[in-house]
Structures are given as C-alpha cells and as structure tokens.
Design an enzyme around this catalytic site. Sequence first.
Site, PDB file in Angstrom:
ATOM      1  N   HIS A 143       0.821  -1.207   0.000  1.00 33.68           N
ATOM      2  CA  HIS A 143       0.000   0.000   0.000  1.00 33.68           C
ATOM      3  C   HIS A 143       0.861   1.265   0.000  1.00 33.68           C
ATOM      4  CE1 HIS A 143      -3.308   2.594   1.864  1.00 33.68           C
ATOM      5  NE2 HIS A 143      -3.895   2.045   0.821  1.00 33.68           N
ATOM      6  N   LYS A 145       3.225   4.366  -1.292  1.00 35.16           N
ATOM      7  CA  LYS A 145       3.314   5.240  -2.460  1.00 35.16           C
ATOM      8  C   LYS A 145       4.591   6.051  -2.315  1.00 35.16           C
ATOM      9  CE  LYS A 145      -1.309   4.727  -1.537  1.00 35.16           C
ATOM     10  NZ  LYS A 145      -1.914   4.447  -0.232  1.00 35.16           N
ATOM     11  N   ASP A 150      15.689  11.740  -9.464  1.00 35.70           N
ATOM     12  CA  ASP A 150      17.059  12.254  -9.518  1.00 35.70           C
ATOM     13  C   ASP A 150      17.753  12.232  -8.163  1.00 35.70           C
ATOM     14  OD1 ASP A 150      17.147  12.617 -12.210  1.00 35.70           O
ATOM     15  OD2 ASP A 150      16.742  14.770 -12.165  1.00 35.70           O
ATOM     16  N   HIS A 332      -9.669  11.238   2.311  1.00 37.70           N
ATOM     17  CA  HIS A 332      -8.813  10.060   2.189  1.00 37.70           C
ATOM     18  C   HIS A 332      -7.464  10.253   2.891  1.00 37.70           C
ATOM     19  CE1 HIS A 332      -6.407   7.025  -0.261  1.00 37.70           C
ATOM     20  NE2 HIS A 332      -7.472   6.320   0.073  1.00 37.70           N
ATOM     21  N   LYS A 334      -4.417  10.529   5.620  1.00 40.77           N
ATOM     22  CA  LYS A 334      -3.941   9.636   6.686  1.00 40.77           C
ATOM     23  C   LYS A 334      -2.960  10.427   7.542  1.00 40.77           C
ATOM     24  CE  LYS A 334      -4.121   6.821   2.663  1.00 40.77           C
ATOM     25  NZ  LYS A 334      -5.416   6.358   2.782  1.00 40.77           N
ATOM     26  N   ASP A 339      -0.068  16.088  20.372  1.00 38.39           N
ATOM     27  CA  ASP A 339       0.319  17.384  20.955  1.00 38.39           C
ATOM     28  C   ASP A 339       0.972  18.243  19.865  1.00 38.39           C
ATOM     29  OD1 ASP A 339      -0.653  16.379  23.347  1.00 38.39           O
ATOM     30  OD2 ASP A 339       1.299  15.666  24.005  1.00 38.39           O
TER      31      ASP A 339
END
Length: 414
Positions: A143, A145, A150, A332, A334, A339
């Site tokens: 999952h 990404k 470079d 969507h 995450k 704190d």
Amino acid sequence: MKVLGICIFLIMIWLILDFSLGRKQHLSRVSKRETPFLHSNFEIFTNGKELIHDYFNSLRQAKKQIHVLFYIVKNDAISKEFLTILKEKALEGIEVRLLLDRLGCLKVKQAVVKELRQAGVQVAFSAPVKLPFLFYSAQVRNHRKISVIDENIGYLGGFNIGKEYIDAGPPKLRPWRDYHVKISGEGVNELQKEFLLDWQHATSEDVFLSWPGPVGMAVNWEAAAELTFPLGCRMGASRHQFIATEANQLEKQFIELIRMAEKEIIIGTPYFIPSREILDELLAALKRGVRLLVVVPYYADHPLVQEASYRFFRRLLREGAVVYQYKNGFYHAKTFVVDDKVCDVGTANFDKRSLYLNKEINCYIYDSVFITRLKAVLEKDIQDSERLSLETLEKPNLLRTVKEATAYCLSYFL
C-alpha cells in the site's frame, strides 16, 4: 443441499487455515525497519490536481533516475499520461523503475507493461497472489506510495494515480481530499533505500551490491541500514524519520504514539477500524484528560467501512471524544498528530488492513513549525465537516444494525 453445505464448510475451513498459516509465516519473516532521525524540507499537498501538476513536472525534468512505487495505477487518461511520461524518460536514457502492487494495479494491462519495457522502463509487481497461501497473500497488499526523482526529490502520501484523485471520479467523491508530501533533504536518501528494498524483494535483483551473500537470500536489514548513497542531499529544516511496517508492526507504533500524548491526539483517516488494543489505549488517553479528535469521511467509498467504525465511535464518544465527518467531497487523508510533538503523514489507514496486513510507510515529523501547518490544514477540514453525535448513533436503525453486525465479522478485510 447437503452437498452444498459440505462444500461451503470445506471452503470455510480452507480459508481459515490458509489465513492463519499464511499469517504465521508472514510474522516469522518480518523485521522492524525504521530510519535514523533525519532533516528534510516538506511541502504538503491536499489537492490532487495541484499535486499531479507538480509531480508530473518533476518527472519530466528528471535528468538521471526515476523510482516509483504505487498501490494503484489505472487505465484512465491521467494514468496513461503518467505512464507515457515514464516511457519518454526511459527513451531518453534515464533509469526508470516502476513497482506496482499486483492487485491494486490490475487495470494496467499486459500490453501496456510490454510497451513500457520495450521503451526501457523496468517494471515489476509487488505482493503477488501465490501458493501455498492464496487467500492470505491476496490480502497482503503493498500500500506504499513512494517516488524518488534524480535522487534529490521524494514524494510520499495518500494519493495514487487515477481520475478520482484529480476530482474526476464519482460525484459523491469529489473533490478528493488527501495529504501528500514532497520531500527534499537527507530524508530522500532513506526513501530511496526503502524503495530499493521493496524492489529487491519483488525482483530478487541485488540492488545493494555491497551486501554479503547471493541474490535471493533474506534481506540483511542491519546491513541495509548502514548503506548510504552519494546523493548530495543537504539537511532540511524538519526532523523526521520513516518507518516501514507490515504484519503487526503498525499497531505497536500507533500505541507508542497514543501513550506519548499529554494534551491532544488528532487522527485523520478514511477508515476508522482500530484493534482492541488501540481502542483501549485511546480510551485510557481520554480518561487521563487527553483530548481526542477524529476526522473521517461523511461519504464512504467502500461498502460497510463506515458502519464498521460506529461501534468504536460509540465507546469513544461516551468518554468525550469528538468525531467529525468531512462533507466537502471524500476524505482520504492519513494523519496522526500528538500534541505539538510529532505528526504522521503517510500511507497507512487507521484500520486493521494497515495495522495487520498491508505494507505501509509513514513519515513521523518532529517539527513544531510543520505541525502548525498541518493543524491549519486539519482545521480547514474540520470547518468542512459535520460533528457526529452519540444520539445519532444510538437512534434505532435496523438496516444500520445489520450492516454493523456484518462489518464486525468482516472488519479484518474491509
């Protein structure tokens, strides 16, 4: 009818054995991977069109190397443009490696893969469904990404490649709200390393030539941790680290974050399906006076995921938690903020798939300036949300009750 019943019973036994034995094998093979503390600069994107414009420009400007890992790439216009850029760069003589999750990228046809390879793109697939544990291996997805361009620009977060991510999907999922970071600084070295570790696992190619032992041996994580790349990346302003997880590792990481909290925890996630241990830690945090705020979507993109969260929200709301449902499109993102100490932006959802199954990678940033920026983003999202009340969840609703019961049974796989 009797024969049908026997067949169903045998299938259920097979699924249970396949999953339990596959999981046992998986747990025996994983080891914790976390980078040292690093210093990088971060730019945060919350809009898919803006991210893709910046990302595609970075790809087009690549001079030496492109390494890309996505969970989802589709067969739509934006995906074709993305793959065309990779082909063009490979034809220029640039090293291009493309790593795709086997199931998440099913819409990438073999003919397209053939064209990519003919152009010089190195293509590999991660997390294949394989014997002897077909059902379990189908559940464990890569999952992550990750993009490294470079060797000095990195991208990480919740966006994949597909039309819904640039607000061209179903109306109820528009606009698409997500968090993705662009990274420059010494952290790019380690992000590159994480990509190459996944590449080696998928291909058995010995990308770390200095490692002892033949190709195909189990990855020597200690040796990998000592490797450095001559990337010339300068230190950035924000102290951070990457932590790559799979199997049961993320649960432990989230528990550590919850226990750190003294004043406030903010969780942003499209799916809120915590484990029992994490729920207990959140309840304990509330009882010691920590403010808990959760942002989730108002509109669901998958069946039952919303109903799966309600049983947890009831318990948290009774103890004083605040839950907001985002209504300006689909949420969507995450993120996990504790704190003003640390915030997490990465690929992991707050659900059992990410906690116990998927390969994920999160970036933990220990920088009050960046945390302030992220909190401003969250505040905007809260303004576009509706507060969920305990009274709403406790009103009798037969259909919702049935869905909740079903979701509870399937919560591991939602």
